[in-house]
Design a protein around this motif. Structure first.
Motif, PDB file in Angstrom:
ATOM      1  N   LEU A 161    -107.676 -90.460  90.094  1.00  0.00           N
ATOM      2  CA  LEU A 161    -109.113 -90.765  90.112  1.00  0.00           C
ATOM      3  C   LEU A 161    -109.659 -90.986  88.707  1.00  0.00           C
ATOM      4  O   LEU A 161    -110.489 -91.877  88.493  1.00  0.00           O
ATOM      5  N   GLN A 162    -109.219 -90.178  87.747  1.00  0.00           N
ATOM      6  CA  GLN A 162    -109.650 -90.368  86.356  1.00  0.00           C
ATOM      7  C   GLN A 162    -109.205 -91.727  85.840  1.00  0.00           C
ATOM      8  O   GLN A 162    -109.955 -92.422  85.151  1.00  0.00           O
ATOM      9  N   GLY A 163    -107.990 -92.103  86.144  1.00  0.00           N
ATOM     10  CA  GLY A 163    -107.468 -93.384  85.676  1.00  0.00           C
ATOM     11  C   GLY A 163    -108.215 -94.563  86.265  1.00  0.00           C
ATOM     12  O   GLY A 163    -108.700 -95.435  85.534  1.00  0.00           O
ATOM     13  N   LEU A 193    -103.533 -92.909  83.942  1.00  0.00           N
ATOM     14  CA  LEU A 193    -102.653 -93.613  84.874  1.00  0.00           C
ATOM     15  C   LEU A 193    -101.206 -93.587  84.400  1.00  0.00           C
ATOM     16  O   LEU A 193    -100.277 -93.432  85.205  1.00  0.00           O
ATOM     17  N   TYR A 194    -100.998 -93.747  83.102  1.00  0.00           N
ATOM     18  CA  TYR A 194     -99.645 -93.683  82.547  1.00  0.00           C
ATOM     19  C   TYR A 194     -99.023 -92.304  82.808  1.00  0.00           C
ATOM     20  O   TYR A 194     -97.878 -92.205  83.248  1.00  0.00           O
ATOM     21  N   LEU A 195     -99.801 -91.261  82.517  1.00  0.00           N
ATOM     22  CA  LEU A 195     -99.266 -89.906  82.675  1.00  0.00           C
ATOM     23  C   LEU A 195     -98.904 -89.588  84.120  1.00  0.00           C
ATOM     24  O   LEU A 195     -97.853 -89.003  84.391  1.00  0.00           O
ATOM     25  N   VAL A 196     -99.755 -89.965  85.045  1.00  0.00           N
ATOM     26  CA  VAL A 196     -99.475 -89.633  86.446  1.00  0.00           C
ATOM     27  C   VAL A 196     -98.473 -90.603  87.062  1.00  0.00           C
ATOM     28  O   VAL A 196     -97.662 -90.206  87.903  1.00  0.00           O
ATOM     29  N   GLY A 197     -98.499 -91.865  86.653  1.00  0.00           N
ATOM     30  CA  GLY A 197     -97.620 -92.863  87.249  1.00  0.00           C
ATOM     31  C   GLY A 197     -96.199 -92.832  86.751  1.00  0.00           C
ATOM     32  O   GLY A 197     -95.252 -92.892  87.534  1.00  0.00           O
ATOM     33  N   SER A 198     -96.019 -92.727  85.447  1.00  0.00           N
ATOM     34  CA  SER A 198     -94.660 -92.819  84.912  1.00  0.00           C
ATOM     35  C   SER A 198     -94.093 -91.483  84.443  1.00  0.00           C
ATOM     36  O   SER A 198     -92.883 -91.339  84.351  1.00  0.00           O
ATOM     37  N   GLY A 225     -96.565 -83.259  91.119  1.00  0.00           N
ATOM     38  CA  GLY A 225     -95.946 -83.792  92.317  1.00  0.00           C
ATOM     39  C   GLY A 225     -96.943 -84.256  93.357  1.00  0.00           C
ATOM     40  O   GLY A 225     -98.134 -84.003  93.278  1.00  0.00           O
ATOM     41  N   THR A 226     -96.426 -84.922  94.353  1.00  0.00           N
ATOM     42  CA  THR A 226     -97.242 -85.511  95.408  1.00  0.00           C
ATOM     43  C   THR A 226     -98.035 -84.440  96.146  1.00  0.00           C
ATOM     44  O   THR A 226     -97.498 -83.398  96.513  1.00  0.00           O
ATOM     45  N   GLY A 227     -99.308 -84.731  96.373  1.00  0.00           N
ATOM     46  CA  GLY A 227    -100.162 -83.822  97.117  1.00  0.00           C
ATOM     47  C   GLY A 227    -100.863 -82.782  96.272  1.00  0.00           C
ATOM     48  O   GLY A 227    -101.755 -82.097  96.745  1.00  0.00           O
ATOM     49  N   ASN A 228    -100.471 -82.638  95.035  1.00  0.00           N
ATOM     50  CA  ASN A 228    -101.105 -81.681  94.142  1.00  0.00           C
ATOM     51  C   ASN A 228    -102.501 -82.178  93.775  1.00  0.00           C
ATOM     52  O   ASN A 228    -102.689 -83.363  93.515  1.00  0.00           O
ATOM     53  N   TRP A 229    -103.483 -81.291  93.728  1.00  0.00           N
ATOM     54  CA  TRP A 229    -104.853 -81.695  93.407  1.00  0.00           C
ATOM     55  C   TRP A 229    -104.946 -82.318  92.025  1.00  0.00           C
ATOM     56  O   TRP A 229    -105.747 -83.212  91.798  1.00  0.00           O
ATOM     57  N   LEU A 230    -104.114 -81.873  91.089  1.00  0.00           N
ATOM     58  CA  LEU A 230    -104.171 -82.409  89.734  1.00  0.00           C
ATOM     59  C   LEU A 230    -103.672 -83.850  89.697  1.00  0.00           C
ATOM     60  O   LEU A 230    -104.225 -84.684  88.981  1.00  0.00           O
ATOM     61  N   GLU A 231    -102.670 -84.140  90.495  1.00  0.00           N
ATOM     62  CA  GLU A 231    -102.189 -85.522  90.561  1.00  0.00           C
ATOM     63  C   GLU A 231    -103.303 -86.439  91.082  1.00  0.00           C
ATOM     64  O   GLU A 231    -103.556 -87.513  90.545  1.00  0.00           O
ATOM     65  N   THR A 232    -103.983 -86.002  92.123  1.00  0.00           N
ATOM     66  CA  THR A 232    -105.097 -86.775  92.680  1.00  0.00           C
ATOM     67  C   THR A 232    -106.200 -86.945  91.643  1.00  0.00           C
ATOM     68  O   THR A 232    -106.761 -88.038  91.490  1.00  0.00           O
ATOM     69  N   ASP A 246    -105.823 -68.417  81.499  1.00  0.00           N
ATOM     70  CA  ASP A 246    -105.111 -68.817  82.713  1.00  0.00           C
ATOM     71  C   ASP A 246    -105.246 -70.303  82.997  1.00  0.00           C
ATOM     72  O   ASP A 246    -104.954 -70.762  84.110  1.00  0.00           O
ATOM     73  N   GLY A 247    -105.734 -71.060  82.046  1.00  0.00           N
ATOM     74  CA  GLY A 247    -105.908 -72.492  82.240  1.00  0.00           C
ATOM     75  C   GLY A 247    -107.130 -72.789  83.091  1.00  0.00           C
ATOM     76  O   GLY A 247    -107.974 -71.930  83.337  1.00  0.00           O
ATOM     77  N   LEU A 248    -107.220 -74.016  83.556  1.00  0.00           N
ATOM     78  CA  LEU A 248    -108.336 -74.466  84.392  1.00  0.00           C
ATOM     79  C   LEU A 248    -107.871 -74.489  85.835  1.00  0.00           C
ATOM     80  O   LEU A 248    -106.990 -75.276  86.198  1.00  0.00           O
ATOM     81  N   VAL A 249    -108.415 -73.609  86.641  1.00  0.00           N
ATOM     82  CA  VAL A 249    -108.056 -73.492  88.056  1.00  0.00           C
ATOM     83  C   VAL A 249    -106.532 -73.380  88.206  1.00  0.00           C
ATOM     84  O   VAL A 249    -105.915 -74.053  89.022  1.00  0.00           O
ATOM     85  N   GLY A 250    -105.946 -72.559  87.360  1.00  0.00           N
ATOM     86  CA  GLY A 250    -104.512 -72.311  87.448  1.00  0.00           C
ATOM     87  C   GLY A 250    -103.625 -73.332  86.766  1.00  0.00           C
ATOM     88  O   GLY A 250    -102.407 -73.224  86.819  1.00  0.00           O
ATOM     89  N   VAL A 251    -104.210 -74.321  86.119  1.00  0.00           N
ATOM     90  CA  VAL A 251    -103.420 -75.350  85.437  1.00  0.00           C
ATOM     91  C   VAL A 251    -103.519 -75.125  83.934  1.00  0.00           C
ATOM     92  O   VAL A 251    -104.604 -75.205  83.356  1.00  0.00           O
TER      93      VAL A 251
END
Length: 132
Positions: A49-51, A27-32, A38-45, A92-97
């Motif tokens: 959800l993880q948090g 939550l800290y990483l995604v929130g602050s 960025g908004t709408g990115n699957w990783l942000e979502t 190549d990371g995980l699903v492009g990340v």
């Protein structure tokens, strides 16, 4: 008189603290920090959800005396740690990340996720034993 199943409170408390800490870091990483691209990115979502999932699991481990929240905590720790390691070590990371290993957030997450797996499994084993 039926024997009651033992509750491994020290292991449950350690499991709850571990998943709550991991969830709080996400939550800290995604929130602050804007982690996730960025908004709408699957990783942000996924990070939101993880948090939230980590915090909900922490509560469930403490209040629901079923093995299910413990299994959830073990799965949470394993999946989160494996996902991070794949993002770091696959070419190549995980699903492009692509991620990097370093910093306090990655270290705290990795330690708490391993702890969630170990403490959750220990609680499951301790509670599986039949009282004498």
């Amino acid at each position: 008189m039926a024997a009651t199943r033992p509750v491994a409170w020290p292991w449950r408390l350690l499991t709850a603290l571990a998943v709550a800490a991991s969830g709080a870091v996400h939550l800290y990483l995604v929130g602050s920090q804007g982690y996730g691209g960025g908004t709408g990115n699957w990783l942000e979502t996924a990070f939101w959800l993880q948090g939230v999932g980590g915090l909900v699991l922490a509560v469930l481990v403490l209040v629901w005396r079923s093995p299910l929240p413990l299994l959830g905590a073990v799965a949470y720790g394993l999946s989160t740690l494996v996902g991070f390691l794949l993002a770091v070590y696959l070419p190549d990371g995980l699903v492009g990340v692509q991620s990097v290993w370093g910093g306090w957030a990655e270290t705290v997450s990795a330690v708490t996720e391993v702890l969630a797996v170990v403490a959750g499994a220990a609680a499951l084993l301790a509670e599986r034993r039949r009282p004498v």
